[in-house]
Write a protein that holds these residues in place. Structure first.
Motif, PDB file in Angstrom:
ATOM      1  N   ALA A 140      17.940 -18.989 -14.788  1.00  9.94           N
ATOM      2  CA  ALA A 140      19.355 -19.764 -14.420  1.00  9.94           C
ATOM      3  C   ALA A 140      20.278 -20.286 -13.535  1.00  9.94           C
ATOM      4  O   ALA A 140      21.374 -20.800 -13.051  1.00  9.94           O
ATOM      5  CB  ALA A 140      19.691 -18.973 -15.668  1.00  9.94           C
ATOM      6  N   ALA A 141      20.119 -19.063 -12.046  1.00  6.60           N
ATOM      7  CA  ALA A 141      21.199 -18.801 -11.733  1.00  6.60           C
ATOM      8  C   ALA A 141      20.850 -19.690 -10.242  1.00  6.60           C
ATOM      9  O   ALA A 141      21.829 -20.251 -10.496  1.00  6.60           O
ATOM     10  CB  ALA A 141      20.843 -17.199 -10.970  1.00  6.60           C
ATOM     11  N   VAL A 142      19.119 -20.393  -9.950  1.00  6.31           N
ATOM     12  CA  VAL A 142      18.965 -21.201  -9.074  1.00  6.31           C
ATOM     13  C   VAL A 142      19.044 -22.221  -9.646  1.00  6.31           C
ATOM     14  O   VAL A 142      20.089 -23.433  -8.967  1.00  6.31           O
ATOM     15  CB  VAL A 142      17.262 -20.757  -9.207  1.00  6.31           C
ATOM     16  CG1 VAL A 142      17.314 -22.240  -8.142  1.00  6.31           C
ATOM     17  CG2 VAL A 142      17.087 -19.183  -8.421  1.00  6.31           C
ATOM     18  N   MET A 185      16.318  -9.166 -13.620  1.00  5.04           N
ATOM     19  CA  MET A 185      16.855  -9.798 -14.764  1.00  5.04           C
ATOM     20  C   MET A 185      15.251  -9.737 -14.824  1.00  5.04           C
ATOM     21  O   MET A 185      14.315 -10.240 -14.203  1.00  5.04           O
ATOM     22  CB  MET A 185      17.894 -10.911 -13.910  1.00  5.04           C
ATOM     23  CG  MET A 185      18.764 -10.383 -13.449  1.00  5.04           C
ATOM     24  SD  MET A 185      20.069 -11.765 -13.385  1.00  5.04           S
ATOM     25  CE  MET A 185      19.393 -12.040 -11.923  1.00  5.04           C
ATOM     26  N   PRO A 186      15.409 -10.211 -15.766  1.00  2.05           N
ATOM     27  CA  PRO A 186      13.973 -11.260 -16.868  1.00  2.05           C
ATOM     28  C   PRO A 186      13.537 -12.792 -15.946  1.00  2.05           C
ATOM     29  O   PRO A 186      14.813 -13.001 -14.960  1.00  2.05           O
ATOM     30  CB  PRO A 186      14.237 -11.729 -17.803  1.00  2.05           C
ATOM     31  CG  PRO A 186      15.773 -11.385 -18.246  1.00  2.05           C
ATOM     32  CD  PRO A 186      16.921 -10.590 -17.270  1.00  2.05           C
ATOM     33  N   GLY A 187      12.788 -12.600 -16.653  1.00  8.30           N
ATOM     34  CA  GLY A 187      11.827 -14.137 -15.578  1.00  8.30           C
ATOM     35  C   GLY A 187      12.005 -13.838 -14.140  1.00  8.30           C
ATOM     36  O   GLY A 187      11.187 -12.678 -13.555  1.00  8.30           O
ATOM     37  N   ILE A 188      12.620 -15.198 -13.439  1.00  5.59           N
ATOM     38  CA  ILE A 188      12.106 -14.444 -12.180  1.00  5.59           C
ATOM     39  C   ILE A 188      13.120 -13.024 -11.167  1.00  5.59           C
ATOM     40  O   ILE A 188      14.964 -13.446 -12.334  1.00  5.59           O
ATOM     41  CB  ILE A 188      12.600 -15.992 -10.998  1.00  5.59           C
ATOM     42  CG1 ILE A 188      13.451 -16.122 -10.927  1.00  5.59           C
ATOM     43  CG2 ILE A 188      11.487 -16.636 -11.108  1.00  5.59           C
ATOM     44  CD1 ILE A 188      13.959 -17.499  -9.982  1.00  5.59           C
ATOM     45  N   ASP A 189      13.573 -12.103 -10.433  1.00  6.49           N
ATOM     46  CA  ASP A 189      14.582 -11.410 -10.795  1.00  6.49           C
ATOM     47  C   ASP A 189      15.713 -12.291 -10.073  1.00  6.49           C
ATOM     48  O   ASP A 189      15.354 -13.147  -8.543  1.00  6.49           O
ATOM     49  CB  ASP A 189      13.928  -9.592 -10.330  1.00  6.49           C
ATOM     50  CG  ASP A 189      12.847  -9.653  -8.598  1.00  6.49           C
ATOM     51  OD1 ASP A 189      13.017 -10.614  -8.157  1.00  6.49           O
ATOM     52  OD2 ASP A 189      12.591  -9.145  -8.514  1.00  6.49           O
ATOM     53  N   GLY A 190      16.109 -11.243  -9.260  1.00  2.00           N
ATOM     54  CA  GLY A 190      17.816 -11.346  -8.166  1.00  2.00           C
ATOM     55  C   GLY A 190      17.212 -11.494  -6.793  1.00  2.00           C
ATOM     56  O   GLY A 190      17.586 -12.404  -5.718  1.00  2.00           O
ATOM     57  N   ILE A 191      15.877 -10.902  -6.463  1.00  5.43           N
ATOM     58  CA  ILE A 191      15.409 -10.782  -5.049  1.00  5.43           C
ATOM     59  C   ILE A 191      14.533 -11.993  -4.533  1.00  5.43           C
ATOM     60  O   ILE A 191      15.447 -13.495  -4.435  1.00  5.43           O
ATOM     61  CB  ILE A 191      14.292  -9.714  -4.809  1.00  5.43           C
ATOM     62  CG1 ILE A 191      15.342  -8.279  -4.757  1.00  5.43           C
ATOM     63  CG2 ILE A 191      13.743 -10.115  -3.135  1.00  5.43           C
ATOM     64  CD1 ILE A 191      16.336  -8.190  -4.271  1.00  5.43           C
TER      65      ILE A 191
END
Length: 214
Positions: free
Chosen positions: A39-41, A58-64
């Motif tokens: 969602a951030a992307v 974070m769930p899904g893909i992480d912040g890295i």
């Protein structure tokens, strides 16, 4: 002009607190808040903020991974903010191109200063993180090869890289080298491109590796 920020954290209470802190500054605007890396992307790609304030776990893909995608695509800068003071997270975040790495124990004024610094194109590291990164670079057993692209730098670009290695901001580099801040930004961009790195923090580490900074 306001600094436009996307807040990414999977804990709603923390997101709310961060939004309140950022919203308290007249020069900072939160344009979106999200709860996972994907969602951030998506939000950053659509809204094109100045930066994403990014949690790591974070769930899904992480912040890295989210950071890696945003930086690779040139969407915006990323300031990682996490509870976990773990060397692997620091290394992974910097390798992904994060412009900064802070712990959630940071004070509200320090967080706002860091957001403004990253928006200006400067890098930010938590003091605890900086000490450990420098300690690892100074370890006797660590003898890194000269950074790729170092020989391609002009003398002025080498001066700029040395300043980055000392942790100077663009304004401080401009003062030290007696050039304009706009010229400094141009030199920094060229240094990053020639070294093949994604952020000024990575460039600072390259300067340390090359022995250009104490």
């Amino acid at each position: 002009m306001s600094v436009r920020v996307v807040v990414a954290d999977d804990q709603a209470a923390i997101r709310t607190g961060l939004v309140m802190i950022l919203g308290s500054a007249p020069d900072v605007e939160v344009v979106a808040e999200v709860g996972d890396g994907l969602a951030a992307v998506r939000a950053a790609t659509e809204l094109r903020p100045d930066l994403v304030l990014m949690d790591v776990r974070m769930p899904g893909i992480d912040g890295i991974e989210a950071t890696r995608r945003l930086v690779a695509d040139g969407v915006c800068a990323v300031l990682v903010l996490t509870t976990f003071d773990i060397d692997a997270h620091v290394d992974d975040a910097l390798a992904a191109g994060a412009a900064g790495f802070l712990l959630k124990s940071v004070s509200a004024p320090q967080l706002l200063d860091a957001v403004r610094a990253v928006a200006r194109g400067d890098g930010v590291l938590a003091p605890e993180v900086t000490r450990r990164v420098l300690a690892r670079l100074a370890a006797p057993a660590r003898r890194p090869a000269p950074p790729a692209g170092l020989a391609d730098l002009t003398p002025r670009e080498t001066d700029v890289l040395a300043c980055l290695g000392r942790g100077l901001s663009n304004a401080e580099i401009a003062d030290e080298l007696v050039i304009t801040e706009a010229t400094t930004k141009t030199h920094v961009s060229r240094v990053l491109a020639k070294l093949g790195v994604r952020s000024r923090v990575q460039a600072a580490i390259a300067a340390q590796d090359a022995g250009l900074a104490p």
